[in-house]
Scaffold this active site. Sequence first.
Site, mmCIF file in Angstrom:
data_model
loop_
_atom_site.group_PDB
_atom_site.id
_atom_site.type_symbol
_atom_site.label_atom_id
_atom_site.label_comp_id
_atom_site.label_asym_id
_atom_site.label_seq_id
_atom_site.Cartn_x
_atom_site.Cartn_y
_atom_site.Cartn_z
ATOM 1 C CB THR A 157 -0.917 0.053 1.242
ATOM 2 O OG1 THR A 157 -0.087 0.154 2.401
ATOM 3 C CG2 THR A 157 -1.795 -1.185 1.378
ATOM 4 C CG HIS A 158 0.375 4.379 1.234
ATOM 5 N ND1 HIS A 158 -0.445 5.465 1.036
ATOM 6 C CD2 HIS A 158 -0.221 3.625 2.176
ATOM 7 C CE1 HIS A 158 -1.492 5.371 1.850
ATOM 8 N NE2 HIS A 158 -1.381 4.253 2.550
ATOM 9 C CB SER A 279 19.020 -0.467 -24.943
ATOM 10 O OG SER A 279 19.917 0.581 -25.250
ATOM 11 C CE LYS A 285 17.400 -0.343 -19.867
ATOM 12 N NZ LYS A 285 17.505 1.055 -20.251
ATOM 13 C CG ASN A 287 14.374 -1.562 -22.401
ATOM 14 O OD1 ASN A 287 14.946 -1.552 -21.317
ATOM 15 N ND2 ASN A 287 14.877 -0.996 -23.483
ATOM 16 C CD GLU A 292 8.650 0.552 -20.802
ATOM 17 O OE1 GLU A 292 9.336 1.120 -19.958
ATOM 18 O OE2 GLU A 292 9.107 0.178 -21.891
ATOM 19 C CE1 TYR A 319 -25.633 11.284 -38.784
ATOM 20 C CE2 TYR A 319 -25.958 13.110 -40.304
ATOM 21 C CZ TYR A 319 -25.163 12.099 -39.791
ATOM 22 O OH TYR A 319 -23.898 11.904 -40.291
ATOM 23 C CE LYS A 327 -19.882 6.136 -39.347
ATOM 24 N NZ LYS A 327 -20.310 7.415 -38.716
#
Length: 462
Positions: A157-158, A279, A285, A287, A292, A319, A327
């Site tokens: 929590t937090h 990367s 790396k 990722n 993301e 209308y 759309k």
Amino acid sequence: MALWGGRFSQEADQRFKQFNDSLRFDFRLAQQDIFGSVAWSKALVTVGVLSQDEQAQLEQALNELSEEVTANPHSILILQSDAEDIHSWVESKLIAKVGDLGKKLHTGRSRNDQVATDLKLWCKEEVIHLRQAIVELQKALVITAEQNQNAVMPGYTHLQRAQPVTFAHWCLAYNEMLARDESRLADALKRLDVSPLGCGALAGTAYDIDREQLAGWLGFASATNNSLDSVSDRDHVLEILSSAAIGMVHLSRFAEDLIFFNSGEAGFIELSDKVTSGSSLMPQKKNPDALELIRGKCGRVQGALTGMMMTLKGLPLAYNKDMQEDKEGLFDAVDTWSDCLHMATLVLDGIQIRRPRCEEAAKQGYANATELADYLVAKGVPFREAHHIVGEVVVCAIEQGKAIEELPLSELQMFNSKIMIDVYDILSLQSCLDKRLAKGGVSQKQVAYAIAKAKEVLDMNK
Ligand code: ARG
């Protein structure tokens, strides 16, 4: 040539035409427009506008057109046309196939009831696909939960370690959110399953068509009640967009949790190479791009909902061309939600839980402090007082760089004489978990029950 040329003596400015035309995005409604047109041709027979034979010719030509579209859904055929919208395109193709007979089809119909019908038909199909994609992700979560019932990790929590949980319990939390997302769509479907066809431009069609029968031919549960409302209602767009917006908020939280679990700092999980990228500069790396992007794409879906709300706000009945704006946002939001659901399922497919690392982290951070307070409560100390005592114990442990259970009994007894040797049992991770026995808690028994229940609901026991 536009459908409405008769009243005009001047050609439209090309810049206006480009601005006004919707074919480049509403071509996605081709099948729905053809399907609706077949049903409308049948309705025209019932009021004597078309003979059986004429209807059969139209239906055959429309079916041919449908096959052509199926063979080439992103049809260059469609996009190369200079038709204003998909409704004009279908009509012009029909006329090219059957000649003047094709010109009879639009009798008693307007593009206003037509577009409303097409879009509802499209929504109904998409709701089915989205619900399937949600269920697939739920199943992946339940399988991951089943495999990780003993994988203890810190609950937060937090973003501070709070109490130990299991990876299974975490998975099942998202399963609950997805179940609500699925039910929101099911609920939206009930309200949108009403046919606007036969409402004409706004006041209703002048032909005495049995609209309930027509609705049945189109697979709708019933026909709408009021023609003005029918051609101007876009609640279904708003409801699907709201469902998508909430669903994407859930997926973005799922993504964020896993991005954190995957971070060097936490190191609780390892993501599969299938959903990560490297990367261009830093060779070490790996990722979490898939996650993301799920987190990032949440934004455009919220934008689509807000955009449509603002477009409809204050629009007079019935209308208005503003409504053509319904759309692009809807299509994009539905595509995005669906892509993200599939990607989240793929992420779970190859996920590895680093159990030792998770357990080690669960032991740190004084996640068992509540247990000690509950222990004192069981010995007759009022909870508020127990809370205070344990706070002091934690400060003392922090000063020594130790966990609570690493403090000797004599030292613990200095805070309260009721603390006995059995305290060490209740400070163990297992005890912390086992005590959460009430419904919805993290105890092994409750988690196993939740998994069994979810498998039953998701029909996974075959
Ligand atoms: N392309 C239009 C739309 O998507 C179709 C309806 C046009 N109706 C009209 N009266 N101009 O909303």
